[in-house]
Write a protein that holds these residues in place. Structure first.
Motif, short mmCIF file in Angstrom:
data_model
loop_
_atom_site.label_atom_id
_atom_site.label_comp_id
_atom_site.label_asym_id
_atom_site.label_seq_id
_atom_site.Cartn_x
_atom_site.Cartn_y
_atom_site.Cartn_z
N LYS A 192 0.83 -1.20 0.00
CA LYS A 192 0.00 0.00 0.00
C LYS A 192 0.87 1.26 0.00
N PRO A 193 0.39 2.33 -0.62
CA PRO A 193 1.14 3.59 -0.60
C PRO A 193 1.46 4.02 0.82
N SER A 194 2.64 4.59 0.97
CA SER A 194 3.22 5.08 2.21
C SER A 194 3.86 3.98 3.06
N GLN A 195 3.62 2.73 2.72
CA GLN A 195 4.22 1.64 3.47
C GLN A 195 5.63 1.34 2.98
N THR A 196 6.28 0.39 3.63
CA THR A 196 7.63 -0.02 3.26
C THR A 196 7.58 -1.32 2.46
N LEU A 197 8.23 -1.30 1.32
CA LEU A 197 8.39 -2.48 0.49
C LEU A 197 9.60 -3.25 0.99
N SER A 198 9.40 -4.51 1.36
CA SER A 198 10.47 -5.33 1.91
C SER A 198 10.59 -6.62 1.12
N LEU A 199 11.78 -6.89 0.63
CA LEU A 199 12.05 -8.10 -0.14
C LEU A 199 13.28 -8.79 0.41
N THR A 200 13.30 -10.11 0.25
CA THR A 200 14.42 -10.93 0.70
C THR A 200 14.94 -11.74 -0.47
N CYS A 201 16.24 -11.80 -0.61
CA CYS A 201 16.87 -12.64 -1.62
C CYS A 201 17.79 -13.63 -0.93
N GLN A 243 21.70 -14.29 2.80
CA GLN A 243 20.50 -13.56 2.44
C GLN A 243 20.81 -12.07 2.42
N PHE A 244 20.14 -11.36 1.52
CA PHE A 244 20.21 -9.92 1.55
C PHE A 244 18.82 -9.34 1.31
N PHE A 245 18.64 -8.10 1.76
CA PHE A 245 17.31 -7.56 1.93
C PHE A 245 17.20 -6.17 1.31
N LEU A 246 16.01 -5.87 0.83
CA LEU A 246 15.68 -4.54 0.33
C LEU A 246 14.53 -3.98 1.15
N GLN A 247 14.68 -2.76 1.63
CA GLN A 247 13.60 -2.02 2.26
C GLN A 247 13.49 -0.67 1.56
N ARG A 294 25.85 -7.97 -3.80
CA ARG A 294 24.44 -8.35 -3.72
C ARG A 294 23.62 -7.13 -4.12
N THR A 295 22.86 -7.26 -5.19
CA THR A 295 22.34 -6.12 -5.94
C THR A 295 20.82 -6.18 -6.06
N TRP A 296 20.21 -5.00 -6.01
CA TRP A 296 18.77 -4.85 -6.26
C TRP A 296 18.56 -3.98 -7.49
N ILE A 297 17.69 -4.46 -8.37
CA ILE A 297 17.37 -3.79 -9.62
C ILE A 297 15.86 -3.86 -9.81
N ARG A 298 15.29 -2.86 -10.46
CA ARG A 298 13.87 -2.93 -10.76
C ARG A 298 13.61 -2.41 -12.17
N ARG A 319 17.12 1.07 1.94
CA ARG A 319 18.08 0.43 2.82
C ARG A 319 18.33 -0.98 2.32
N ILE A 320 19.58 -1.33 2.17
CA ILE A 320 19.99 -2.69 1.80
C ILE A 320 20.82 -3.25 2.94
N SER A 321 20.49 -4.46 3.34
CA SER A 321 21.21 -5.11 4.42
C SER A 321 21.42 -6.57 4.07
N ARG A 322 22.12 -7.28 4.94
CA ARG A 322 22.43 -8.67 4.65
C ARG A 322 22.50 -9.50 5.92
N ASP A 323 22.35 -10.80 5.76
CA ASP A 323 22.63 -11.77 6.80
C ASP A 323 23.60 -12.76 6.17
#
Length: 121
Positions: A13-22, A79-83, A36-40, A70-74
């Motif tokens: 939803k608009p205004s929320q945070t999009l969170s993805l895990t790779c 795993q790496f993450f997109l917020q 570790r890269t994010w592309i759209r 924000r990009i982070s990793r474990d």
């Protein structure tokens, strides 16, 4: 062979945070060093490099997204993450995680299959 599996919601939803895990599997000495890269890719537009995190844990962001991303990793789970915060309908796109040799779309070496994320109320 190395594989990238992307998980996360397809609708935000608009205004929320999009969170993805790779999640990376089947890696080796070479792929361990890739960024570790994010592309759209928004509808009707080209691929957009969003950011990446290095094997050393340093994150780099596209100037156009820097205020919201924000990009982070474990590393223990490879795993790496997109917020992406405060999303709008303009953030609707197919999102990809990838491994790259540098900080750009042209540097991608291994692609994930991508997932559609729609921002809509």
């Amino acid at each position: 062979q190395v594989q990238l599996r992307l998980s996360g919601p397809g609708l935000v939803k608009p205004s929320q945070t999009l969170s993805l895990t790779c999640t990376v599997s089947g890696g080796n000495i070479t792929t361990h060093l890739y960024y570790r890269t994010w592309i759209r890719q928004p509808p009707g537009k080209g691929l957009e490099w969003m950011g990446a995190i290095t094997s050393g844990g340093s994150a780099y962001y596209s100037p156009s997204q820097r205020s919201r991303i924000r990009i982070s990793r474990d590393a223990s789970k490879d795993q790496f993450f997109l917020q992406l915060s405060s999303v709008t309908p303009e953030d609707t796109a197919v999102y990809y995680c990838a491994l790259g040799s540098g900080l750009g779309v042209q540097d991608v070496v291994v692609w994930g299959q991508g997932t559609q994320v729609t921002v809509s109320s």
